[in-house]
Design a protein around this motif. Structure first.
Motif, mmCIF file in Angstrom:
data_model
loop_
_atom_site.group_PDB
_atom_site.id
_atom_site.type_symbol
_atom_site.label_atom_id
_atom_site.label_comp_id
_atom_site.label_asym_id
_atom_site.label_seq_id
_atom_site.Cartn_x
_atom_site.Cartn_y
_atom_site.Cartn_z
ATOM 1 N N ALA A 79 0.830 -1.209 0.000
ATOM 2 C CA ALA A 79 0.000 0.000 0.000
ATOM 3 C C ALA A 79 0.866 1.260 0.000
ATOM 4 C CB ALA A 79 -0.926 -0.014 1.211
ATOM 5 N N LEU A 80 1.923 1.269 0.789
ATOM 6 C CA LEU A 80 2.813 2.432 0.839
ATOM 7 C C LEU A 80 3.546 2.622 -0.488
ATOM 8 C CD1 LEU A 80 4.146 1.934 4.462
ATOM 9 C CD2 LEU A 80 3.040 4.023 3.611
ATOM 10 N N ALA A 81 4.011 1.521 -1.085
ATOM 11 C CA ALA A 81 4.718 1.616 -2.367
ATOM 12 C C ALA A 81 3.771 2.060 -3.473
ATOM 13 C CB ALA A 81 5.354 0.277 -2.705
ATOM 14 N N GLY A 114 -6.601 1.003 -2.380
ATOM 15 C CA GLY A 114 -6.135 2.376 -2.500
ATOM 16 C C GLY A 114 -6.580 3.300 -1.394
ATOM 17 N N ASP A 115 -7.531 2.879 -0.575
ATOM 18 C CA ASP A 115 -8.015 3.715 0.524
ATOM 19 C C ASP A 115 -7.481 3.289 1.891
ATOM 20 O OD1 ASP A 115 -9.603 5.300 -1.176
ATOM 21 O OD2 ASP A 115 -11.217 3.807 -1.129
ATOM 22 N N SER A 116 -6.714 2.206 1.938
ATOM 23 C CA SER A 116 -6.282 1.660 3.231
ATOM 24 C C SER A 116 -5.429 2.643 4.029
ATOM 25 C CB SER A 116 -5.509 0.350 3.025
ATOM 26 O OG SER A 116 -6.347 -0.638 2.479
ATOM 27 N N LEU A 117 -4.489 3.319 3.359
ATOM 28 C CA LEU A 117 -3.616 4.247 4.082
ATOM 29 C C LEU A 117 -4.410 5.414 4.657
ATOM 30 C CD1 LEU A 117 -0.474 4.388 1.751
ATOM 31 C CD2 LEU A 117 -0.904 2.894 3.713
ATOM 32 N N ALA A 118 -5.402 5.890 3.900
ATOM 33 C CA ALA A 118 -6.232 6.998 4.403
ATOM 34 C C ALA A 118 -6.989 6.577 5.655
ATOM 35 C CB ALA A 118 -7.200 7.454 3.313
ATOM 36 N N ARG A 119 -7.471 5.336 5.675
ATOM 37 C CA ARG A 119 -8.188 4.861 6.863
ATOM 38 C C ARG A 119 -7.255 4.776 8.065
ATOM 39 N NH1 ARG A 119 -10.602 1.513 2.841
ATOM 40 N NH2 ARG A 119 -9.325 -0.301 3.410
ATOM 41 N N MET A 120 -6.016 4.367 7.841
ATOM 42 C CA MET A 120 -5.043 4.320 8.933
ATOM 43 C C MET A 120 -4.790 5.727 9.493
ATOM 44 S SD MET A 120 -2.252 1.681 7.303
ATOM 45 C CE MET A 120 -2.803 0.176 6.475
ATOM 46 N N ARG A 121 -4.633 6.675 8.563
ATOM 47 C CA ARG A 121 -4.323 8.038 9.007
ATOM 48 C C ARG A 121 -5.506 8.666 9.733
ATOM 49 N NH1 ARG A 121 -1.435 8.364 3.276
ATOM 50 N NH2 ARG A 121 0.706 7.881 3.940
ATOM 51 N N ARG A 122 -6.726 8.357 9.276
ATOM 52 C CA ARG A 122 -7.903 8.874 9.989
ATOM 53 C C ARG A 122 -7.995 8.300 11.395
ATOM 54 N NH1 ARG A 122 -10.466 8.385 4.825
ATOM 55 N NH2 ARG A 122 -11.385 6.366 5.402
ATOM 56 N N ALA A 123 -7.411 7.114 11.582
ATOM 57 C CA ALA A 123 -7.396 6.491 12.908
ATOM 58 C C ALA A 123 -6.241 7.005 13.770
ATOM 59 C CB ALA A 123 -7.305 4.973 12.764
ATOM 60 N N GLY A 124 -5.471 7.950 13.211
ATOM 61 C CA GLY A 124 -4.383 8.549 13.978
ATOM 62 C C GLY A 124 -3.076 7.807 13.891
ATOM 63 N N LEU A 125 -2.924 6.901 12.894
ATOM 64 C CA LEU A 125 -1.695 6.124 12.760
ATOM 65 C C LEU A 125 -0.884 6.593 11.564
ATOM 66 C CD1 LEU A 125 -2.955 2.483 13.445
ATOM 67 C CD2 LEU A 125 -1.541 3.899 14.932
ATOM 68 N N ASP A 126 0.414 6.520 11.688
ATOM 69 C CA ASP A 126 1.333 6.806 10.589
ATOM 70 C C ASP A 126 1.751 5.465 9.992
ATOM 71 O OD1 ASP A 126 3.480 7.289 8.927
ATOM 72 O OD2 ASP A 126 4.490 8.678 10.284
ATOM 73 N N PRO A 127 1.267 5.099 8.797
ATOM 74 C CA PRO A 127 1.562 3.776 8.256
ATOM 75 C C PRO A 127 3.053 3.539 7.996
ATOM 76 C CG PRO A 127 0.385 5.133 6.651
ATOM 77 C CD PRO A 127 0.323 5.847 7.940
ATOM 78 N N GLN A 128 3.774 4.566 7.593
ATOM 79 C CA GLN A 128 5.205 4.382 7.356
ATOM 80 C C GLN A 128 5.941 4.124 8.672
ATOM 81 O OE1 GLN A 128 6.967 4.323 4.222
ATOM 82 N NE2 GLN A 128 8.376 3.378 5.672
ATOM 83 N N ALA A 129 5.557 4.838 9.715
ATOM 84 C CA ALA A 129 6.168 4.601 11.026
ATOM 85 C C ALA A 129 5.847 3.196 11.517
ATOM 86 C CB ALA A 129 5.686 5.642 12.032
ATOM 87 N N ALA A 130 4.634 2.737 11.245
ATOM 88 C CA ALA A 130 4.259 1.376 11.637
ATOM 89 C C ALA A 130 5.115 0.346 10.908
ATOM 90 C CB ALA A 130 2.775 1.137 11.349
ATOM 91 N N LEU A 131 5.326 0.544 9.614
ATOM 92 C CA LEU A 131 6.177 -0.376 8.862
ATOM 93 C C LEU A 131 7.597 -0.366 9.410
ATOM 94 C CD1 LEU A 131 6.417 -2.327 6.432
ATOM 95 C CD2 LEU A 131 7.062 -0.344 5.042
ATOM 96 N N ASN A 132 8.107 0.822 9.705
ATOM 97 C CA ASN A 132 9.469 0.933 10.241
ATOM 98 C C ASN A 132 9.613 0.199 11.566
ATOM 99 O OD1 ASN A 132 10.053 2.527 8.040
ATOM 100 N ND2 ASN A 132 9.909 4.473 9.167
ATOM 101 N N ASN A 133 8.504 0.105 12.311
ATOM 102 C CA ASN A 133 8.518 -0.548 13.624
ATOM 103 C C ASN A 133 8.049 -1.997 13.546
ATOM 104 O OD1 ASN A 133 8.927 -0.502 16.484
ATOM 105 N ND2 ASN A 133 6.718 -0.232 16.794
ATOM 106 N N ASN A 134 7.952 -2.542 12.324
ATOM 107 C CA ASN A 134 7.431 -3.903 12.121
ATOM 108 C C ASN A 134 6.089 -4.083 12.824
ATOM 109 O OD1 ASN A 134 10.779 -4.687 12.582
ATOM 110 N ND2 ASN A 134 9.759 -5.142 10.643
#
Length: 453
Positions: free
Chosen positions: A365-367, A400-420
């Motif tokens: 999703a990030l890529a 294509g909407d998954s990252l937006a849903r994460m961000r609306r929930a207050g999460l940074d998806p790239q930071a989550a990936l970096n933290n496994n």
């Protein structure tokens, strides 16, 4: 026909189910066991005319792996009751364990071995050693069998072996590397069961969770020869730069083995192998082919992206995004499918939760966002056993909407990936694929559906 996100999501799930159905262990076992004139014949491959038979007095069922219960149930249904030596012994994971008539069913830990697994291994060793000449030991082997039956060599404790396995998992070692080490620390793996079974006959029905179906890697090859060495096992730790972290007893045993002071695993050409044979009854390639047939039956232009998807999950995901951009034809108003089967790895650097399939889904999703993957798309990556890493999810399914849903929930998806921490991110986007235990295990499946706007 215009495809909505919900339609693509449903189609991904349906295609994944087609792959699971092709790995059904009961069907696969039933196809290989035939009875003619009260005599058991075992196909050497599904639908093959080549069979193994014998005038066996009794048949002893020994099953281990995530599909062991289903395989044992199918074997009991196919073999005449008076031919079975009861009880059979079946070892599976806690979530895959169900009662099987006429069998002693034991539950044990996976992916890390535990004391219940050690007790189960001792029980199987005791049983196999008592089987006389003229009887057949019918092994039912499936994915997860290696961790479920820990039987450490002398001088190495279960805790030492668990620590060594954890070290390999954390540094991104692939299944072949892990199994090479396991075989040299076990009395069962690497052909160890063949030595224990003599003078009885032995045949293994094998459901493969290993890409390429290398029999010496499936459950660490308890019924086949192993041509790896103690030196190879040491090299795995050294290549991953963790040899200095290996528990002392493990390091000592491997070094003694490399010096010729400990017995090697069973090698090709050993006379004991003459009374041993096997049937490969299913694997990742079979399930991937079933997904491909299902996609084509829907009229989807379909391409198998990889039959052997490996490497770091996040890197494999990014490369797939780049490659998919060259496949999508904006002029064709039709959904297309790209499929893969494989087993990626994750090198842990963070403290989050997830597995290789969840990490791959989040990374995809990030890529896709980073490289501007156009059109409407849905990507699924999941383990056929229903469990991805130490979580309750089989994997992830993103769009294509998954990252937006994460961000609306207050999460940074790239930071989550970096933290496994793919599990937390996907959960926030309602993008976890939770199937429960499937009773089988033939590695992972990936499905990408793309529809041009």
């Amino acid at each position: 026909m215009t495809e909505t996100a919900a339609t693509l999501h449903a189609r991904c799930l349906a295609l994944f189910q087609a792959g699971l159905a092709a790995a059904d262990p009961q069907t696969a076992v039933g196809q290989c066991l035939l009875v003619e004139d009260d005599r058991l014949k075992i196909r050497l491959a599904p639908e093959s005319e080549r069979c193994r038979g014998g005038e066996w007095q009794k048949i002893h069922l020994i099953g281990f792996g995530k599909a062991a219960c289903a395989m044992a149930s199918a074997a009991r249904a196919a073999i005449p009751r008076h031919k079975l030596a009861e009880p059979g012994i079946v070892v599976s994971t806690y979530e895959n364990t169900v009662a099987v008539a006429g069998c002693e069913v034991l539950a044990a830990g996976h992916p890390l071995p535990d004391q219940n697994g050690l007790r189960a291994a001792r029980r199987i060793v005791e049983r196999i050693r008592a089987v006389p000449a003229g009887d057949l030991i019918l092994l039912l082997i499936s994915g997860g069998g290696s961790a479920l039956l820990p039987y450490p060599v002398d001088g190495v404790s279960l805790a030492d072996k668990v620590a060594a396995t954890q070290l390999l998992l954390a540094c991104g070692a692939d299944i072949g590397q892990i199994n090479c080490v396991r075989k040299h620390l076990s009395g069962l793996k690497g052909g160890g069961l063949v030595r224990l079974a003599a003078p009885a006959d032995l045949h293994a029905l094998i459901l493969s969770d290993v890409l390429g179906d290398d029999l010496s890697s499936i459950a660490s090859g308890p019924s086949v020869a192993d041509d790896s060495s103690f030196a190879d096992a040491i090299a795995v730790f050294q290549q991953k730069a963790v040899w200095d972290k290996v528990p002392g007893p493990v390091k000592d045993y491997l070094e003694q083995g490399a010096a010729g002071l400990r017995p090697e695993t069973l090698k090709s050409g050993d006379p004991l192998l003459k009374s041993t044979s096997h049937s490969l009854i299913g694997g990742n390639a079979v399930s991937l082919a079933a997904v491909e047939r299902a996609a084509k039956s829907l009229g989807l232009p379909t391409r198998v992206y990889s039959h052997n998807l490996r490497g770091e999950a996040r890197q494999a995901a990014e490369q797939w995004v780049l490659d998919s951009k060259t496949v999508l034809d904006p002029a064709r108003k039709q959904t297309s499918a790209m499929l893969a089967g494989g087993e990626t790895t994750v090198t842990l650097t963070g403290s989050g939760s997830g597995g290789r399939n969840q990490e791959m889904a989040l990374a995809f999703a990030l890529a896709a966002e980073r490289h501007g993957l156009s059109g409407r798309w849905c990507f699924l990556s999941a383990g056929t056993d229903g469990r991805d890493g130490p979580t309750d999810a089989a994997g992830g399914i993103v769009d294509g909407d998954s990252l937006a849903r994460m961000r609306r929930a207050g999460l940074d998806p790239q930071a989550a990936l970096n933290n496994n921490d793919s599990y937390t991110a996907l959960k926030a986007a309602d993008a976890l694929l939770i199937s429960g235990a499937t009773g089988t295990n033939v590695a992972d499946l990936q499905i990408l559906l793309m529809y041009p706007y």
